[in-house]
Design a protein around this motif. Structure first.
Motif, PDB file in Angstrom:
ATOM      1  N   ASN A 122       5.381   4.081  -1.016  1.00  0.00           N
ATOM      2  CA  ASN A 122       4.801   4.057  -2.366  1.00  0.00           C
ATOM      3  C   ASN A 122       4.423   5.458  -2.838  1.00  0.00           C
ATOM      4  O   ASN A 122       4.662   5.814  -3.990  1.00  0.00           O
ATOM      5  N   ILE A 123       3.828   6.238  -1.949  1.00  0.00           N
ATOM      6  CA  ILE A 123       3.461   7.618  -2.304  1.00  0.00           C
ATOM      7  C   ILE A 123       4.716   8.439  -2.572  1.00  0.00           C
ATOM      8  O   ILE A 123       4.768   9.225  -3.521  1.00  0.00           O
ATOM      9  N   TYR A 124       5.753   8.249  -1.758  1.00  0.00           N
ATOM     10  CA  TYR A 124       7.031   8.943  -1.970  1.00  0.00           C
ATOM     11  C   TYR A 124       7.545   8.676  -3.381  1.00  0.00           C
ATOM     12  O   TYR A 124       7.898   9.600  -4.113  1.00  0.00           O
ATOM     13  N   HIS A 125       7.592   7.393  -3.784  1.00  0.00           N
ATOM     14  CA  HIS A 125       8.102   7.049  -5.118  1.00  0.00           C
ATOM     15  C   HIS A 125       7.216   7.625  -6.220  1.00  0.00           C
ATOM     16  O   HIS A 125       7.725   8.106  -7.236  1.00  0.00           O
ATOM     17  N   THR A 126       5.916   7.606  -6.014  1.00  0.00           N
ATOM     18  CA  THR A 126       4.999   8.160  -7.009  1.00  0.00           C
ATOM     19  C   THR A 126       5.216   9.665  -7.174  1.00  0.00           C
ATOM     20  O   THR A 126       5.361  10.172  -8.288  1.00  0.00           O
ATOM     21  N   LEU A 127       5.248  10.385  -6.058  1.00  0.00           N
ATOM     22  CA  LEU A 127       5.402  11.838  -6.126  1.00  0.00           C
ATOM     23  C   LEU A 127       6.799  12.235  -6.590  1.00  0.00           C
ATOM     24  O   LEU A 127       6.967  13.238  -7.281  1.00  0.00           O
ATOM     25  N   GLN A 128       7.801  11.475  -6.222  1.00  0.00           N
ATOM     26  CA  GLN A 128       9.169  11.759  -6.632  1.00  0.00           C
ATOM     27  C   GLN A 128       9.303  11.685  -8.158  1.00  0.00           C
ATOM     28  O   GLN A 128      10.059  12.434  -8.753  1.00  0.00           O
ATOM     29  N   ASN A 129       8.541  10.798  -8.767  1.00  0.00           N
ATOM     30  CA  ASN A 129       8.604  10.614 -10.217  1.00  0.00           C
ATOM     31  C   ASN A 129       7.581  11.449 -10.975  1.00  0.00           C
ATOM     32  O   ASN A 129       7.428  11.271 -12.182  1.00  0.00           O
TER      33      ASN A 129
END
Length: 136
Positions: A122-129
């Motif tokens: 979830n953090i990966y997707h948040t930071l990626q965006n």
């Protein structure tokens, strides 16, 4: 005039003390600003983990960074780096991280998406965006 200057210096000193206590947790990892860009360092290994990263998030134990190095998970307690490369990862950074992993396998691991838990994904997707420089 001297009294006002003393008050200003006192307020600035207190602010510096409080902010340094808030941001410094005794960890070997440092977030700094150099030439207008934020850098993420390991002070013990004298290794730059990320420079001019895209986005950053942290809590008491972990630092999460998404940028040229890919998605980096730093465990401050265990002094361990885990790195996920994706299609946006810079080739120079891939080579640098792979070299570091060979030199220090107890310190750095290259991981795949399936190696991450749900919170990390979830953090990966948040930071990626998240676009732009580090968010403070």
């Amino acid at each position: 005039m001297k009294k006002a200057a003393g008050i200003v210096i006192g307020v600035i000193s207190i602010w510096l003390l409080i902010s340094s206590l808030y941001f410094y947790d005794g960890s070997r990892y440092e977030i700094s600003k150099y030439e207008g860009k934020y850098w993420l360092h390991d002070d013990v290994r004298a290794f730059t983990i990320e420079k001019d990263g895209q986005s950053l998030q942290w809590d008491r134990r972990y630092i999460y960074s998404y940028g040229k190095s890919g998605f980096v998970i730093i465990d401050k307690k265990d002094n361990m780096l885990r790195v996920l490369f994706d299609r946006k990862t810079d080739e120079f950074q891939k080579n640098s991280m792979t070299t570091q992993e060979k030199r220090f396998p107890e310190y750095l691991q290259i991981i795949s998406f399936s190696d991450m838990n749900e919170r990390e994904k979830n953090i990966y997707h948040t930071l990626q965006n998240t676009s732009g420089t580090y968010k403070w």
